[in-house]
Design an enzyme around this catalytic site. Sequence first.
Site, PDB file in Angstrom:
ATOM      1  N   HIS A   1       4.705   1.945   8.356  1.00  0.00           N
ATOM      2  CA  HIS A   1       4.924   0.558   8.772  1.00  0.00           C
ATOM      3  C   HIS A   1       6.336   0.069   8.470  1.00  0.00           C
ATOM      4  O   HIS A   1       6.556  -1.139   8.322  1.00  0.00           O
ATOM      5  CB  HIS A   1       3.899  -0.352   8.105  1.00  0.00           C
ATOM      6  CG  HIS A   1       2.502  -0.154   8.597  1.00  0.00           C
ATOM      7  ND1 HIS A   1       2.138  -0.357   9.913  1.00  0.00           N
ATOM      8  CD2 HIS A   1       1.373   0.248   7.951  1.00  0.00           C
ATOM      9  CE1 HIS A   1       0.845  -0.102  10.057  1.00  0.00           C
ATOM     10  NE2 HIS A   1       0.363   0.281   8.896  1.00  0.00           N
TER      11      HIS A   1
ATOM     12  N   GLN B   1      -5.932   8.201   3.462  1.00  0.00           N
ATOM     13  CA  GLN B   1      -6.248   6.774   3.546  1.00  0.00           C
ATOM     14  C   GLN B   1      -7.491   6.585   4.396  1.00  0.00           C
ATOM     15  O   GLN B   1      -7.539   7.039   5.547  1.00  0.00           O
ATOM     16  CB  GLN B   1      -5.075   6.000   4.157  1.00  0.00           C
ATOM     17  CG  GLN B   1      -3.841   6.015   3.300  1.00  0.00           C
ATOM     18  CD  GLN B   1      -2.760   5.076   3.793  1.00  0.00           C
ATOM     19  OE1 GLN B   1      -1.668   5.066   3.248  1.00  0.00           O
ATOM     20  NE2 GLN B   1      -3.052   4.284   4.809  1.00  0.00           N
TER      21      GLN B   1
ATOM     22  N   GLU C   1      -9.584   3.850   6.234  1.00  0.00           N
ATOM     23  CA  GLU C   1      -9.329   2.490   6.717  1.00  0.00           C
ATOM     24  C   GLU C   1     -10.319   2.064   7.790  1.00  0.00           C
ATOM     25  O   GLU C   1     -10.141   1.013   8.413  1.00  0.00           O
ATOM     26  CB  GLU C   1      -7.898   2.421   7.271  1.00  0.00           C
ATOM     27  CG  GLU C   1      -6.855   2.877   6.262  1.00  0.00           C
ATOM     28  CD  GLU C   1      -5.503   3.169   6.871  1.00  0.00           C
ATOM     29  OE1 GLU C   1      -4.733   2.210   7.037  1.00  0.00           O
ATOM     30  OE2 GLU C   1      -5.233   4.341   7.187  1.00  0.00           O
TER      31      GLU C   1
ATOM     32  N   ASP D   1      -6.914  -2.765   7.255  1.00  0.00           N
ATOM     33  CA  ASP D   1      -7.443  -2.159   8.470  1.00  0.00           C
ATOM     34  C   ASP D   1      -8.955  -2.045   8.437  1.00  0.00           C
ATOM     35  O   ASP D   1      -9.602  -2.048   9.491  1.00  0.00           O
ATOM     36  CB  ASP D   1      -6.809  -0.780   8.688  1.00  0.00           C
ATOM     37  CG  ASP D   1      -5.405  -0.881   9.256  1.00  0.00           C
ATOM     38  OD1 ASP D   1      -5.183  -1.745  10.122  1.00  0.00           O
ATOM     39  OD2 ASP D   1      -4.530  -0.121   8.830  1.00  0.00           O
TER      40      ASP D   1
END
Length: 258
Positions: free
Chosen positions: A52, A155, A157, A183
Amino acid sequence: MSAVEKPRSGFARRLAEADRCLVGTWVKIPALAPVEILADAGFDFVVIDQEHAPLTFDFAYQATVVAQGAGMSVLVRVPDRSGAYLQRLLDTGVDGILVPRVTSAAEAAAAVRQMLFSPGGDRGMGITSRAGRWGGTPRAEYLRFGDEDVMRAVQLEDRSAIEAVEEILAVDGLNGVFLGMGDLQLSSGLPESDPVLQKLVDTLLGAAGERGVPAGTAVQTPAQARAAADRGYRYVMVSNDTSLLRSAAASVVAGIGG
């Protein structure tokens, strides 16, 4: 003691030996001064955010050198789960990797294999890289450090991913997990406070605790970090360099009253 003989401690080992939750933050600004400032502030680790933020491989290498030289551990959140840069990032000597958007055991296994040396995985031996102190680290130590001390985390999410957490955590070589609450809220359509979402969090933390896999998450405030540690998270990212700068700047302007 020579540079080669200095003891190293990757993030997986550091977590195993810590008697508290480790506290870090995200690096999103493509400059090295903020990295030094974060180290001086006392953070245990930073996460270079390539998912990001517009952070290149070259910057990740430079930031890793600066952060580790200042005493912080360095994780890198790669842009996606394709694995395009895993080998090169590990060769820079990072302390761990976060692979985003993992939704199944098969995806977790594919990512982890790229971070483990043969025969357990597909990572190539690059002992003449920084990770091997440019050839100065004994081969056995280089291989041991890469397979045992470096954190390989995925991760989770998505609601379906957390519902499959037992299978994901059973992947050989996986030694870290990260809950992406933002998320998870988007994918589930539920606010963080919803009991259904909180039950999913309990499921993840319970499964991770039973397997001895350290779980991490991201929060915005120190109070939230303390609550996360009390709940069983072993590493927590608090805010990020851009938000910390913005908050401090906005506070100054508001204090002037202009």
